[in-house]
Design a protein around this motif. Sequence first.
Motif, mmCIF file in Angstrom:
data_model
loop_
_atom_site.group_PDB
_atom_site.id
_atom_site.type_symbol
_atom_site.label_atom_id
_atom_site.label_comp_id
_atom_site.label_asym_id
_atom_site.label_seq_id
_atom_site.Cartn_x
_atom_site.Cartn_y
_atom_site.Cartn_z
ATOM 1 N N GLY A 15 0.828 -1.205 0.000
ATOM 2 C CA GLY A 15 0.000 0.000 0.000
ATOM 3 C C GLY A 15 0.854 1.243 0.000
ATOM 4 O O GLY A 15 1.623 1.489 -0.938
ATOM 5 N N ASN A 16 0.760 2.021 1.087
ATOM 6 C CA ASN A 16 1.575 3.230 1.218
ATOM 7 C C ASN A 16 2.825 3.003 2.065
ATOM 8 O O ASN A 16 3.544 3.945 2.385
ATOM 9 C CB ASN A 16 0.745 4.362 1.836
ATOM 10 N N THR A 17 3.078 1.741 2.436
ATOM 11 C CA THR A 17 4.204 1.428 3.309
ATOM 12 C C THR A 17 5.366 0.855 2.507
ATOM 13 O O THR A 17 5.215 -0.131 1.780
ATOM 14 C CB THR A 17 3.788 0.404 4.386
ATOM 15 N N LEU A 18 6.521 1.499 2.639
ATOM 16 C CA LEU A 18 7.739 1.021 2.002
ATOM 17 C C LEU A 18 8.477 0.140 3.007
ATOM 18 O O LEU A 18 9.145 0.630 3.919
ATOM 19 C CB LEU A 18 8.609 2.212 1.587
ATOM 20 N N ALA A 19 8.332 -1.180 2.855
ATOM 21 C CA ALA A 19 8.888 -2.115 3.833
ATOM 22 C C ALA A 19 10.360 -2.409 3.577
ATOM 23 O O ALA A 19 11.157 -2.529 4.510
ATOM 24 C CB ALA A 19 8.090 -3.419 3.825
ATOM 25 N N VAL A 20 10.736 -2.547 2.301
ATOM 26 C CA VAL A 20 12.125 -2.765 1.904
ATOM 27 C C VAL A 20 12.434 -1.786 0.784
ATOM 28 O O VAL A 20 11.674 -1.675 -0.184
ATOM 29 C CB VAL A 20 12.357 -4.223 1.440
ATOM 30 N N ASN A 21 13.567 -1.090 0.915
ATOM 31 C CA ASN A 21 13.847 0.042 0.038
ATOM 32 C C ASN A 21 15.164 -0.154 -0.720
ATOM 33 O O ASN A 21 16.241 0.069 -0.178
ATOM 34 C CB ASN A 21 13.904 1.333 0.869
ATOM 35 N N ASN A 22 15.072 -0.636 -1.965
ATOM 36 C CA ASN A 22 16.226 -0.757 -2.856
ATOM 37 C C ASN A 22 17.391 -1.462 -2.156
ATOM 38 O O ASN A 22 18.516 -0.968 -2.111
ATOM 39 C CB ASN A 22 16.661 0.621 -3.348
ATOM 40 N N PRO A 38 15.481 -3.152 14.653
ATOM 41 C CA PRO A 38 14.289 -2.984 15.499
ATOM 42 C C PRO A 38 13.046 -3.509 14.801
ATOM 43 O O PRO A 38 13.062 -3.826 13.602
ATOM 44 C CB PRO A 38 14.222 -1.461 15.685
ATOM 45 N N ASN A 39 11.963 -3.607 15.542
ATOM 46 C CA ASN A 39 10.694 -3.998 14.949
ATOM 47 C C ASN A 39 10.318 -3.034 13.827
ATOM 48 O O ASN A 39 10.512 -1.818 13.943
ATOM 49 C CB ASN A 39 9.585 -4.006 16.007
ATOM 50 N N GLY A 40 9.787 -3.579 12.742
ATOM 51 C CA GLY A 40 9.369 -2.744 11.626
ATOM 52 C C GLY A 40 10.491 -2.321 10.709
ATOM 53 O O GLY A 40 10.307 -1.473 9.834
ATOM 54 N N SER A 41 11.671 -2.933 10.861
ATOM 55 C CA SER A 41 12.825 -2.524 10.054
ATOM 56 C C SER A 41 12.851 -3.170 8.673
ATOM 57 O O SER A 41 13.629 -2.757 7.817
ATOM 58 C CB SER A 41 14.122 -2.849 10.799
ATOM 59 N N SER A 44 11.469 -9.174 8.614
ATOM 60 C CA SER A 44 10.498 -10.236 8.309
ATOM 61 C C SER A 44 10.100 -10.223 6.844
ATOM 62 O O SER A 44 9.916 -11.282 6.230
ATOM 63 C CB SER A 44 9.260 -10.094 9.194
ATOM 64 N N THR A 45 9.980 -9.043 6.264
ATOM 65 C CA THR A 45 9.644 -8.946 4.843
ATOM 66 C C THR A 45 10.750 -9.541 3.991
ATOM 67 O O THR A 45 10.489 -10.291 3.040
ATOM 68 C CB THR A 45 9.403 -7.477 4.446
ATOM 69 N N LEU A 46 12.004 -9.240 4.333
ATOM 70 C CA LEU A 46 13.132 -9.816 3.610
ATOM 71 C C LEU A 46 13.129 -11.336 3.727
ATOM 72 O O LEU A 46 13.307 -12.055 2.728
ATOM 73 C CB LEU A 46 14.451 -9.251 4.155
ATOM 74 N N ILE A 47 12.924 -11.841 4.938
ATOM 75 C CA ILE A 47 12.900 -13.285 5.158
ATOM 76 C C ILE A 47 11.819 -13.943 4.312
ATOM 77 O O ILE A 47 12.033 -14.992 3.687
ATOM 78 C CB ILE A 47 12.692 -13.585 6.657
ATOM 79 N N LEU A 199 22.783 -5.210 9.732
ATOM 80 C CA LEU A 199 21.929 -4.272 10.461
ATOM 81 C C LEU A 199 20.958 -3.625 9.481
ATOM 82 O O LEU A 199 21.375 -3.093 8.440
ATOM 83 C CB LEU A 199 22.759 -3.200 11.156
ATOM 84 N N VAL A 200 19.676 -3.674 9.844
ATOM 85 C CA VAL A 200 18.623 -3.182 8.959
ATOM 86 C C VAL A 200 17.791 -2.129 9.680
ATOM 87 O O VAL A 200 17.424 -2.301 10.851
ATOM 88 C CB VAL A 200 17.699 -4.342 8.507
ATOM 89 N N ARG A 201 17.500 -1.033 8.956
ATOM 90 C CA ARG A 201 16.588 -0.012 9.481
ATOM 91 C C ARG A 201 15.831 0.611 8.320
ATOM 92 O O ARG A 201 16.418 0.912 7.275
ATOM 93 C CB ARG A 201 17.347 1.079 10.246
#
Length: 232
Positions: A15-22, A38-41, A44-47, A199-201
């Motif tokens: 939707g309007n949420t960018l979960a993983v960015n390039n 952290p949570n929401g980084s 889980s989407t990558l996994i 490390l992911v953010r």
Amino acid sequence: MEALAEIRGVTKVFGNTLAVNNMNLIIPRGKIIGLLGPNGSGKSTLIKMLNGLLTPTAGKIFINGQEPGVATKAHVAYLPERTYLQSGMKVCDAIDFFCDFYEDFDRERAFTMLSNLAIPFTAPLKTLSKGTKEKVQLILVMSRNADLYILDEPIAGVDPAARDYILRTIITNYSGNSSILLSTHLITDIENILDEVILVRNGQILAHMGVDQIREEYGQSVDAYFRRVFAC
């Protein structure tokens, strides 16, 4: 560095949420790698994308040169954060299921680990505690001879006394040609088995480096370095 998995310019939008960015990332062979953030980084989407459960909005993922799908499931062993085994099963039923589904499953290895943790083979899963169910799931995953093991919070629900055994299980049940990607918030408990950390953010890679490099360059443990980077 031989690549086991490659993430090339991957973006995932909900939707309007960018979960993983390039995101660009190479997962080499023969490493235990902590996926930290952290949570929401976006972890889980990558996994889920690595496991073919989600499709990238843009970019490509390759595992052994193939995009995630039916073929790569033979190379990836995935431990999700939540229990997925049917409660009506017995432990031995779950082992039979994995034997039938995965050609690389080692039944003898699974029974050995169950014995070491005193988990009855014939126990119905519905009679087991949450922590014991998670141990059973980890045993099932680590009894495969996979190329890439993806473990999402493998020790979060187990008692501290069992954590050392579980970590030894992780170390001793993968080959030098395979790798483990381990996502957890319990950094202090697992950092001694890690070779590298990612490390992911905000859906982006902040750092991908060796644990020894963190200790040498920053004079800090992985946990301390994580807290400094994320100021928590």
